[in-house]
Every structure is written in C-alpha cells, then in structure tokens.
Write a protein that holds these residues in place. Structure first.
Motif, short mmCIF file in Angstrom:
data_model
loop_
_atom_site.label_atom_id
_atom_site.label_comp_id
_atom_site.label_asym_id
_atom_site.label_seq_id
_atom_site.Cartn_x
_atom_site.Cartn_y
_atom_site.Cartn_z
N ALA A 110 -35.40 -39.30 -65.63
CA ALA A 110 -34.54 -40.27 -65.46
C ALA A 110 -35.01 -41.52 -66.03
O ALA A 110 -34.37 -42.24 -66.63
CB ALA A 110 -34.16 -40.57 -63.95
N LEU A 111 -36.44 -41.98 -65.88
CA LEU A 111 -36.62 -43.01 -66.06
C LEU A 111 -36.84 -43.11 -67.88
O LEU A 111 -36.39 -44.16 -68.68
CB LEU A 111 -38.28 -43.25 -65.89
CG LEU A 111 -38.38 -43.66 -64.17
CD1 LEU A 111 -39.83 -43.90 -64.03
CD2 LEU A 111 -37.81 -45.12 -64.34
N LEU A 143 -33.12 -43.39 -68.99
CA LEU A 143 -32.75 -44.92 -68.68
C LEU A 143 -33.26 -45.99 -69.75
O LEU A 143 -32.59 -46.66 -70.18
CB LEU A 143 -33.28 -45.47 -67.45
CG LEU A 143 -32.25 -46.15 -66.43
CD1 LEU A 143 -31.01 -45.65 -66.20
CD2 LEU A 143 -33.08 -46.32 -64.94
N GLN A 176 -31.42 -45.32 -73.05
CA GLN A 176 -30.08 -45.70 -73.01
C GLN A 176 -30.03 -47.37 -73.11
O GLN A 176 -29.05 -47.85 -73.59
CB GLN A 176 -29.29 -45.25 -72.01
CG GLN A 176 -28.91 -43.78 -72.04
CD GLN A 176 -28.27 -43.44 -73.62
OE1 GLN A 176 -29.03 -43.06 -74.49
NE2 GLN A 176 -27.07 -43.62 -73.27
N ARG A 177 -30.81 -47.99 -72.28
CA ARG A 177 -30.84 -49.31 -72.05
C ARG A 177 -31.18 -50.07 -73.39
O ARG A 177 -30.58 -50.97 -73.94
CB ARG A 177 -31.91 -49.71 -70.79
CG ARG A 177 -31.75 -51.23 -70.69
CD ARG A 177 -30.27 -51.60 -70.01
NE ARG A 177 -30.52 -53.12 -69.63
CZ ARG A 177 -29.56 -53.99 -69.96
NH1 ARG A 177 -28.33 -53.38 -70.17
NH2 ARG A 177 -29.41 -55.00 -69.61
N ALA A 194 -25.74 -40.35 -73.37
CA ALA A 194 -26.89 -39.86 -72.42
C ALA A 194 -26.64 -38.22 -72.26
O ALA A 194 -27.83 -37.91 -72.14
CB ALA A 194 -26.74 -40.65 -71.32
N SER A 215 -29.43 -35.37 -72.98
CA SER A 215 -30.07 -34.63 -72.35
C SER A 215 -29.68 -33.13 -72.10
O SER A 215 -30.57 -32.25 -71.62
CB SER A 215 -30.20 -35.02 -70.71
OG SER A 215 -28.58 -35.35 -70.56
N VAL A 236 -28.44 -36.18 -63.54
CA VAL A 236 -29.23 -37.32 -63.74
C VAL A 236 -28.87 -38.06 -64.80
O VAL A 236 -28.76 -39.39 -64.92
CB VAL A 236 -30.72 -36.75 -63.74
CG1 VAL A 236 -31.63 -37.89 -64.12
CG2 VAL A 236 -31.21 -36.40 -62.37
N SER A 237 -28.72 -37.22 -65.72
CA SER A 237 -28.16 -38.13 -67.18
C SER A 237 -27.09 -38.87 -66.89
O SER A 237 -27.05 -39.93 -67.59
CB SER A 237 -28.40 -37.07 -68.37
OG SER A 237 -27.34 -36.21 -68.30
N CYS A 242 -27.78 -41.89 -65.16
CA CYS A 242 -28.73 -42.91 -66.02
C CYS A 242 -27.89 -43.52 -67.18
O CYS A 242 -28.14 -44.54 -67.55
CB CYS A 242 -29.99 -42.17 -66.82
SG CYS A 242 -31.07 -41.56 -65.38
N TRP A 283 -25.45 -46.78 -65.92
CA TRP A 283 -25.73 -48.12 -65.66
C TRP A 283 -25.97 -49.09 -66.94
O TRP A 283 -25.21 -49.87 -67.15
CB TRP A 283 -27.19 -48.19 -64.95
CG TRP A 283 -27.73 -49.71 -64.84
CD1 TRP A 283 -26.91 -50.71 -64.22
CD2 TRP A 283 -28.98 -50.19 -65.26
NE1 TRP A 283 -27.72 -51.76 -64.48
CE2 TRP A 283 -28.87 -51.56 -65.03
CE3 TRP A 283 -29.75 -49.68 -66.04
CZ2 TRP A 283 -30.14 -52.48 -65.14
CZ3 TRP A 283 -31.20 -50.45 -66.18
CH2 TRP A 283 -31.09 -52.07 -65.91
#
Lengths: 259, 419
Positions: B284-285, B288, B291-292, B323, B327, B394-395, B398, B401
C-alpha cells in the motif's frame, strides 16, 4: 515366629523374643514370663533346616493370583523359595544369604540383588515386603517386650507388646503379638505405625505340620485396603531336614529351579 | 480511458516497473509463505499421527482419563478386521502399552514398551519404514523357549544401552499382577522415527509377548490406533468408526488426543495474518507513493485535462484505474513468481534439516512432535486468489486518495504551477 521365618527364611519380623523379666497381669493371676512365651513360640517352627511346600494367594483390588512354592531354609540366615506354579512364573526364585536378598528370573536367567532401596517394595507382588523376608532384627536386641492380658471378643488373650529400641532401623513403631493363653499359639500380629495399625497378620488353621501342631495359614491384611490380603498356607513341611549347604548358592538355586 | 491510463503508466517506465516489481514480490512472498506454512503445519500434523498416534485411537474410557495397565479393551481379530474394513481406513494397530526396565549387566534404563502386531502396526504408522538397522518384528513371533522373544528399540535407546541387532537384552516389564515380567530377548532392529520420545525411550515387542509377560489377558489391548488414507476426512471417518467401538471404550481423533498441537497449528495459521498485514501495508505504501508522485508530477497535465472539460470524477477514475492496473499486473507477476517457487518446492521439497540444530538425518522435532526432514509444498490454486483480490482492494484505496486530491485541485493554480 517363625512359621514364615522358618519356611521363608526369616520372612517376618517375628523371630526370637527378648528374654525379659516376668510380668504380672492386673487380676493377679501369674502370667507366663516373656521367656516362657519366647521359648514356646520359638520352638513352634524352629529347626536346624527345613524343606516344605506352600501356596500363596494374593488378592488385591486389581487382581488375584495364586502361587505354589517350594522352600528350603538352614539356620537363621539361609533361605530359598522357588515358584513351581503357575507355568508363567515357574522357576522364579528368591534367595536369602548372609550377603542379602536375591531375586531370580527364570526366563531371563538373571539373579539380581535387591538393593536396599527396594527392600520396602512388595515381595513377588504380595503384601509382604522384601524387608519381611530380609529382616534380621533380633528381638532380643532391638525390642523391649512386655506381656499383658487382654480380652478380645470375649476370649482371653496374651498380648506381647514389642517396642523397637530408639536406635534401631525398624519401620514399625510397635508390634503387638496376640497369643492364645491356653495353647500359647499365635493368633494375630498387629504392625503399628505411630498409633495406628498398618497391617495385621492372622494365624489360622491350626493343624499338623511336619509332626507339630501349629497354625498352617498366615493371612496378611493391609489396614488401608481391608479387601486385600495375602494368604500363605503350608502344605507340608519337614523340620530338621537334611538340606545341603550348596542349596543356597547361585548354582544350587539354578539346580532347584530346573526341577 | 484505459489507453490513457496505460499511456500514463508507460511514461515513467522505471517507476512503473519498480512498483509492479514491489507488488509482485509482495504477492509472490505471500503465496510462497502461505504454501510453506501449510506444508509445515501439515508435516507437523502428519508427524504427530504417522509416527505413533494414528489418525484415531480407541481406549478403554477409564484409560482416557488416566492411563493404567489394568484398563484394557478386548480386541479380537474380528473387531480389528471390521474396523480395518471401514472406507479410508488403512489399518488398525492393536497395542499393549507398558513400562519396563531394559538393559544388561552394565547399563539399564526405564523404557516405554509398545506391544504391537508386527503386521498391522505398519499399516498405521511409519515404524517399519523407520528401521535403520536390522529388521522389523517378524510376522510370526518366535516361539519361546526354543527361540528368544524379539525386540525393536528406538535408536537413541539402543545407543544409550550400547546394543544393536543380534544382541541380547533383558526386558523387565511392570506386570498387572505384581509378578516378575522379565525375559532375555534378542534385539532384532533399531528404529529412527524422528519422534524423540519413540527414538529415545521405546521398545517394540510382539503384542502377544508383551501381554504374556505383563500378565494381561489374551486379546486385551490398551490402545487401538486407526490409520487413515492421506486426504481422508477425519470427521467422516470418525463417524464411520464410532458404531464399531466396543462398549466401555472411547474413540478419539488425533486432534482430541493432542489438543496442544491442534492449538499450536491454529495459532500458527492465525498468526500468519500479521505477516500478510505487514506485506499489504508495504504494498500500500509503495502504491500510494507512486500514485501521489505521479499525480504531483502531472499536475499541469491534469489541470489541462480539467480545463478542457474532463470532469473531476472521470479524472479521478482514471487515476484509480492506473493504480489498480499497476497492481493487477504486479499481482499477476507475483502469482507467477509465487507459484513457480511453490511448484519448485512441491517437486524438490525444502530440507528443513538444514535449519535444525540436530544435524542432518535426525528429523526435525518440535514440541515433542517429529516430522520429516524434507517438506513438500502443495500448490493450491484456491490459495492464489485471496492475495490477488486483496492487492486489488488495497490498490483501489491507494489510488483513491491521490485521485481525489488531483480531481479537487483548482485547474488554474495547477496549470500555473503555483498550487
């Protein structure tokens, strides 16, 4: 005593009683002296050597078991007991010599010395202990004995109270030997631990054994399991028999077990 | 929109590849570790049952509460045959359990005696295959006194006593009636089952010999161990056997016999969730971050898209799709990776002996339960699905956001690069 002692070589702690001073009962009638009683009891089964057969029946809450045995003794120190039946146990034996107590397993042909730590264990699965077989304590030396009259179940009895002297290694705190005052034959023996009776031996079935009139059956009952017992019955006995000294050796034992 | 998402992903191939790789390693790891855990725990359960227990056991009810020499079950051959005929049952092993002093003039040791049927026992346990010297008990017990009775010893016990096949051994059994239970026997073989308890302290005798020497009734046993075919359903077998259990006896599965082990297995399986949680947190991290970063980098581009009329919802959906797509690819690669690894160990096995302090060939023993040196993984297709599904879930979150953040951005400040 000596039925067992004679037959099983000092099986029980009942050997020569101390020669003490005469004692008096409360009613003023003369009591036999300790010495008189001792002689009488000693002479019941005493012989220089003996050879006999007996049956032993062991009943516990788990099992009951019946054995036929042949036994030889010589003097106070030598004894040999060989099991003759049942087949599964035939040939197993116990040998007592001056050096200790030995157990013989016929199947494995092993003669093992019973270590001191196991002396309080059961002898051949009975309520007797190895110690009963081994004990060599002299009552003359180890016990203080007194005689008194008592009435039990309406019968007059003589009671010999034997208290071990302080520095002896005797497991019982006191023995009470109940004797018939008329025949001077033993009736019962109570073994005390502290204040309570831990086991009782009954002398029953008075009859002819090797020409003597003696109790032929000994019944041992542990107090904590009154339904259990071990009964030893003498079938026949030759007193003052001719027993070769070689009987009480490993070779003699093996010879005896092979028959 | 999909093309756009693909194109966006293709723009920074390095980052995409790294993220895909991260997800793939994570998913692959989960698949491999869960296959390993299953194999390991299976091996443990098998070790518990195959070495000695059997899958099910029958005892006198009183024996279950407190094992005692006197609490036996009558086990005539007819009963054994009926039990053995139950579907999925590989065999029924009648046993007489006892204690003995075993040894010779110089050394002796207290040992557990298992009086077994030489033919029926190997149908339930691995003991015959565990012979490392000499042979297993003969199918027909030798007739004493012409021939000596036979004994098979645990290897460790034999080593301690200094005896081997052909040597004489005196066995003095504790008997039911207090009589001597001694005999001089011949050691015919040594076993190494991997079960420490067995290897260091068990003497196998013929059941008839043990019963005779222990003064037990003919046909009386303390234990009937039932073996089940691999993969057989334990509860179904239990239900099938239950009607055949004699009165006064109790049937138990190995799970009831060693509840500690069952608990251990459950706890081990349960605790794997912590591991999965950590892996997913890392995935997830990673997602994240990607994507961010990607959204921030393309701030102007996204601003332009909004400015020319792309709705924020559409923009957000596209970013989430990126995302998920990322994944999904990672998960598929992970599945391939994990499956390949698992398949490799399914064929070649993993040598656990390498990790054990006991050295090679001793078997691995844990909490008194021994299992094989080498454990073989099993590739379970059903086990591949959850990690993939969870990765996608999860993806999705993630991607959400950064997507929401980007969609909410003011196109003016985004394009001008001030916001």
């Amino acid at each position: 005593m000596t039925a067992l002692r004679t037959a099983l070589s000092a099986l029980l702690a009942l050997a020569p009683l101390a020669l003490g001073s005469p004692s008096r009962a409360d009613d003023g009638a003369p009591l036999p002296t300790v010495a008189e009683l001792t002689h009488r009891l000693d002479d019941l089964y005493r012989s220089s050597a003996s050879h006999g057969t007996m049956r032993m029946e062991v009943v516990t809450k788990r099992y009951s078991r019946s054995l036929e045995m042949e036994a030889w003794t010589k003097g106070d120190d030598l004894g040999l007991v060989v099991i003759r039946a049942p087949a599964r146990e035939a040939g197993n034996a116990s040998l007592k010599t001056e050096d200790g107590l030995w157990s013989y397993g016929k199947r494995s042909d092993r003669l093992l010395r019973i270590p001191p730590g196991l002396l309080s264990e059961s002898w051949m699965g009975s309520h007797f202990t190895n110690d009963d077989l081994m004990r060599e304590s002299s009552y003359e030396k180890d016990y203080d004995t007194t005689v008194a009259r008592r009435t039990e179940d309406g019968r007059a009895r003589l009671v010999l109270t034997m208290v071990p002297k302080p520095d002896t290694a005797i497991v019982y705190s006191r023995l009470e030997y109940v004797v018939d005052p008329d025949t001077l034959l033993p009736v019962r023996l109570d073994f005390f631990d502290k204040k309570s009776v831990v086991r009782r031996m009954f002398f029953e079935d008075v009859g002819d054994l090797g020409g003597r009139k003696v109790p032929k059956t000994l019944r041992l009952v542990p107090t904590d399991a009154p339904d259990e017992h071990t009964i030893v019955t003498y079938v026949d006995m030759t007193f003052d028999a001719k027993v070769p000294a070689g009987t009480f050796t490993p070779q003699g034992l093996r010879r005896a077990t092979e028959r | 929109m999909i093309r756009l998402a693909l194109r966006s992903l293709g723009r920074n191939r390095w980052r995409t590849a790294l993220t895909v790789g991260g997800v793939a390693v994570g998913v692959g790891l989960i698949i491999w570790v869960s296959a390993f855990t299953d194999a390991y725990l299976d091996a443990m359960a098998r070790g518990a049952t195959a070495g000695r227990l059997g899958a099910l056991q029958i005892h006198a009810t009183a024996y279950v509460e407190k094992p005692s020499l006197w609490d036996t079950v009558a086990a005539p051959d007819a009963l054994l045959d009926r039990l053995a005929a139950v579907p999925d049952v590989t065999g029924v092993a009648p046993r007489v359990n006892g204690m003995a002093l075993v040894g010779h003039e110089r050394r002796s040791r207290a040992a557990m005696v298992l009086g077994v049927d030489a033919v029926r026992e190997p149908r339930v346990t691995t003991v015959e295959r565990a012979i490392v010297a000499g042979r297993w008990l003969a199918a027909t017990p030798p007739e004493p006194p012409a021939h000596r009775r036979e004994a098979v010893l645990g290897e460790g016990l034999a080593k301690h006593l200094g005896v081997g096949p052909g040597d004489e051994l005196v066995v003095d059994l504790v008997t039911a009636d207090g009589s001597p239970g001694d005999d001089a026997m011949t050691v015919v073989g040594l076993v190494r089952t991997g079960n420490v308890e067995v290897d260091r302290g068990v003497v196998y005798l013929h059941r008839a010999d043990a019963a005779y020497l222990m003064a037990l009734d003919d046909g009386a046993v303390h234990e009937l161990a039932v073996g089940l075919a691999p993969g057989a359903d334990l509860d179904r077998a239990r239900a099938a056997i239950a009607p055949l259990v004699p009165a006064g006896a109790t049937l138990q599965t190995w799970k009831e016999l060693v509840p500690d082990l069952v608990q251990l297995i459950d706890v081990s399986r349960g605790s794997m969730w912590i591991f999965y949680l950590i892996i997913f947190a890392l995935i997830a991290l990673g997602l994240l971050n990607t994507q961010r970063m990607s959204a921030l980098e393309r701030r102007r581009e996204l601003g332009v898209l909004v400015a020319i009329g792309t709705t924020p919802a559409r923009l957000g959906a596209q970013l989430v799709l990126e995302a998920v797509f990322l994944s999904a690819v990672g998960a598929l690669v992970g599945v391939a990776l994990g499956s390949a690894l698992t398949a490799f160990f399914a064929v070649n096995g993993l040598d656990m002996g390498a990790f054990a302090s006991g050295g090679k060939g001793e078997g691995v023993s844990w909490a008194g339960i021994a299992f094989d040196d080498v454990i073989y993984f099993r590739l379970d297709p059903a086990a591949l699905v959850p990690p993939v599904v969870w990765t996608l879930v999860v993806s999705f979150f993630c991607g959400l956001w950064p997507a929401i953040a980007a969609a909410r951005a003011n196109p003016v400040t985004a394009i001008s690069g001030r916001g």
